[in-house]
Design a protein around this motif. Sequence first.
Motif, PDB file in Angstrom:
ATOM      1  N   LEU A 174      -5.160 -10.246   9.769  1.00  0.00           N
ATOM      2  CA  LEU A 174      -5.720 -11.473  10.324  1.00  0.00           C
ATOM      3  C   LEU A 174      -7.183 -11.680   9.962  1.00  0.00           C
ATOM      4  O   LEU A 174      -7.705 -12.776  10.088  1.00  0.00           O
ATOM      5  N   GLY A 175      -7.848 -10.639   9.522  1.00  0.00           N
ATOM      6  CA  GLY A 175      -9.265 -10.768   9.180  1.00  0.00           C
ATOM      7  C   GLY A 175     -10.113 -10.808  10.435  1.00  0.00           C
ATOM      8  O   GLY A 175      -9.621 -10.835  11.553  1.00  0.00           O
ATOM      9  N   GLY A 176     -11.399 -10.789  10.250  1.00  0.00           N
ATOM     10  CA  GLY A 176     -12.292 -10.916  11.381  1.00  0.00           C
ATOM     11  C   GLY A 176     -13.138  -9.691  11.621  1.00  0.00           C
ATOM     12  O   GLY A 176     -13.214  -8.779  10.801  1.00  0.00           O
ATOM     13  N   ILE A 177     -13.742  -9.667  12.787  1.00  0.00           N
ATOM     14  CA  ILE A 177     -14.673  -8.609  13.159  1.00  0.00           C
ATOM     15  C   ILE A 177     -13.963  -7.262  13.145  1.00  0.00           C
ATOM     16  O   ILE A 177     -12.866  -7.124  13.675  1.00  0.00           O
ATOM     17  N   GLY A 178     -14.616  -6.296  12.528  1.00  0.00           N
ATOM     18  CA  GLY A 178     -14.078  -4.941  12.508  1.00  0.00           C
ATOM     19  C   GLY A 178     -13.130  -4.659  11.359  1.00  0.00           C
ATOM     20  O   GLY A 178     -12.740  -3.517  11.154  1.00  0.00           O
ATOM     21  N   GLN A 179     -12.733  -5.671  10.621  1.00  0.00           N
ATOM     22  CA  GLN A 179     -11.830  -5.451   9.497  1.00  0.00           C
ATOM     23  C   GLN A 179     -12.638  -5.334   8.210  1.00  0.00           C
ATOM     24  O   GLN A 179     -13.545  -6.114   7.968  1.00  0.00           O
ATOM     25  N   ARG A 180     -12.295  -4.361   7.407  1.00  0.00           N
ATOM     26  CA  ARG A 180     -12.951  -4.156   6.125  1.00  0.00           C
ATOM     27  C   ARG A 180     -12.743  -5.373   5.231  1.00  0.00           C
ATOM     28  O   ARG A 180     -11.660  -5.941   5.183  1.00  0.00           O
ATOM     29  N   LYS A 181     -13.774  -5.778   4.521  1.00  0.00           N
ATOM     30  CA  LYS A 181     -13.664  -6.926   3.608  1.00  0.00           C
ATOM     31  C   LYS A 181     -12.784  -6.568   2.418  1.00  0.00           C
ATOM     32  O   LYS A 181     -12.808  -5.446   1.939  1.00  0.00           O
ATOM     33  N   GLY A 182     -12.015  -7.550   1.962  1.00  0.00           N
ATOM     34  CA  GLY A 182     -11.226  -7.385   0.755  1.00  0.00           C
ATOM     35  C   GLY A 182      -9.794  -6.956   0.958  1.00  0.00           C
ATOM     36  O   GLY A 182      -9.036  -6.867  -0.010  1.00  0.00           O
ATOM     37  N   LEU A 183      -9.397  -6.672   2.204  1.00  0.00           N
ATOM     38  CA  LEU A 183      -8.007  -6.272   2.432  1.00  0.00           C
ATOM     39  C   LEU A 183      -7.075  -7.400   2.008  1.00  0.00           C
ATOM     40  O   LEU A 183      -7.405  -8.579   2.147  1.00  0.00           O
ATOM     41  N   PRO A 184      -5.876  -7.062   1.511  1.00  0.00           N
ATOM     42  CA  PRO A 184      -4.935  -8.105   1.116  1.00  0.00           C
ATOM     43  C   PRO A 184      -4.417  -8.867   2.332  1.00  0.00           C
ATOM     44  O   PRO A 184      -4.531  -8.395   3.467  1.00  0.00           O
ATOM     45  N   ASP A 185      -3.829 -10.021   2.079  1.00  0.00           N
ATOM     46  CA  ASP A 185      -3.276 -10.813   3.181  1.00  0.00           C
ATOM     47  C   ASP A 185      -2.128 -10.090   3.869  1.00  0.00           C
ATOM     48  O   ASP A 185      -1.979 -10.160   5.086  1.00  0.00           O
ATOM     49  N   PHE A 186      -1.301  -9.409   3.090  1.00  0.00           N
ATOM     50  CA  PHE A 186      -0.132  -8.709   3.628  1.00  0.00           C
ATOM     51  C   PHE A 186      -0.050  -7.299   3.063  1.00  0.00           C
ATOM     52  O   PHE A 186      -0.367  -7.076   1.893  1.00  0.00           O
ATOM     53  N   ASP A 187       0.434  -6.378   3.888  1.00  0.00           N
ATOM     54  CA  ASP A 187       0.916  -5.078   3.443  1.00  0.00           C
ATOM     55  C   ASP A 187       2.428  -5.153   3.620  1.00  0.00           C
ATOM     56  O   ASP A 187       2.903  -5.614   4.661  1.00  0.00           O
ATOM     57  N   ALA A 188       3.155  -4.693   2.627  1.00  0.00           N
ATOM     58  CA  ALA A 188       4.612  -4.690   2.742  1.00  0.00           C
ATOM     59  C   ALA A 188       5.155  -3.382   2.184  1.00  0.00           C
ATOM     60  O   ALA A 188       4.522  -2.749   1.333  1.00  0.00           O
ATOM     61  N   VAL A 189       6.308  -2.999   2.690  1.00  0.00           N
ATOM     62  CA  VAL A 189       7.028  -1.865   2.131  1.00  0.00           C
ATOM     63  C   VAL A 189       8.403  -2.384   1.765  1.00  0.00           C
ATOM     64  O   VAL A 189       9.142  -2.895   2.611  1.00  0.00           O
ATOM     65  N   ILE A 190       8.701  -2.288   0.484  1.00  0.00           N
ATOM     66  CA  ILE A 190       9.971  -2.791  -0.041  1.00  0.00           C
ATOM     67  C   ILE A 190      10.644  -1.655  -0.784  1.00  0.00           C
ATOM     68  O   ILE A 190      10.093  -1.127  -1.757  1.00  0.00           O
ATOM     69  N   ASN A 191      11.795  -1.245  -0.284  1.00  0.00           N
ATOM     70  CA  ASN A 191      12.542  -0.138  -0.878  1.00  0.00           C
ATOM     71  C   ASN A 191      11.668   1.092  -1.068  1.00  0.00           C
ATOM     72  O   ASN A 191      11.683   1.734  -2.104  1.00  0.00           O
ATOM     73  N   GLY A 192      10.854   1.395  -0.059  1.00  0.00           N
ATOM     74  CA  GLY A 192      10.018   2.576  -0.086  1.00  0.00           C
ATOM     75  C   GLY A 192       8.721   2.432  -0.852  1.00  0.00           C
ATOM     76  O   GLY A 192       7.952   3.381  -0.947  1.00  0.00           O
ATOM     77  N   GLN A 193       8.449   1.274  -1.383  1.00  0.00           N
ATOM     78  CA  GLN A 193       7.243   1.048  -2.174  1.00  0.00           C
ATOM     79  C   GLN A 193       6.218   0.225  -1.398  1.00  0.00           C
ATOM     80  O   GLN A 193       6.562  -0.829  -0.859  1.00  0.00           O
ATOM     81  N   TYR A 194       4.961   0.705  -1.395  1.00  0.00           N
ATOM     82  CA  TYR A 194       3.886  -0.060  -0.770  1.00  0.00           C
ATOM     83  C   TYR A 194       3.477  -1.186  -1.717  1.00  0.00           C
ATOM     84  O   TYR A 194       3.194  -0.954  -2.885  1.00  0.00           O
ATOM     85  N   ILE A 195       3.455  -2.398  -1.186  1.00  0.00           N
ATOM     86  CA  ILE A 195       3.070  -3.581  -1.968  1.00  0.00           C
ATOM     87  C   ILE A 195       1.988  -4.319  -1.187  1.00  0.00           C
ATOM     88  O   ILE A 195       2.204  -4.725  -0.048  1.00  0.00           O
ATOM     89  N   ALA A 196       0.821  -4.495  -1.801  1.00  0.00           N
ATOM     90  CA  ALA A 196      -0.239  -5.320  -1.226  1.00  0.00           C
ATOM     91  C   ALA A 196      -0.054  -6.721  -1.783  1.00  0.00           C
ATOM     92  O   ALA A 196       0.194  -6.888  -2.975  1.00  0.00           O
ATOM     93  N   ILE A 197      -0.143  -7.714  -0.924  1.00  0.00           N
ATOM     94  CA  ILE A 197       0.083  -9.101  -1.337  1.00  0.00           C
ATOM     95  C   ILE A 197      -1.140  -9.931  -0.978  1.00  0.00           C
ATOM     96  O   ILE A 197      -1.518 -10.025   0.189  1.00  0.00           O
ATOM     97  N   GLU A 198      -1.738 -10.541  -1.991  1.00  0.00           N
ATOM     98  CA  GLU A 198      -2.888 -11.430  -1.795  1.00  0.00           C
ATOM     99  C   GLU A 198      -2.472 -12.829  -2.209  1.00  0.00           C
ATOM    100  O   GLU A 198      -2.093 -13.061  -3.360  1.00  0.00           O
TER     101      GLU A 198
END
Length: 124
Positions: free
Chosen positions: A41-65
């Motif tokens: 969600l972003g905002g106070i306390g969150q590190r800058k630059g994180l992707p919009d979504f973290d997902a795990v698909i079939n055991g694989q970590y996928i960052a989605i921006e």
Amino acid sequence: MSKTQTTPSARKSGLTANHSQACQAVKEYLQLRGFYFHKHLGGIGQRKGLPDFDAVINGQYIAIEVKTGQGRLSAPQLDERDAILRAGGHYIVGDVEDIIEQLEAIRHECATVRAGAQNRFTCG
């Protein structure tokens, strides 16, 4: 006509979704497919630059921006992308259509692995 970008014709006509609408469309796709995901969600306390979504698909970590229009990765987003890739994760960036296309390719490749073929993803 909605400004949500969902078809190639929408992209060619220059219509673009705003970031919130685009993220909602990606969220709905992830839910529809039953993928595990988390929306930052972003905002106070969150590190800058994180992707919009973290997902795990079939055991694989996928960052989605999600990007709309002519959006580009910021310097903190580039740093996060590089760190994720160094750690062995996957990073997808693009508009709604690009993201869905890339996720479908990952899903398809994982199904192919289960059928006995090999590819770049380690699919469970």
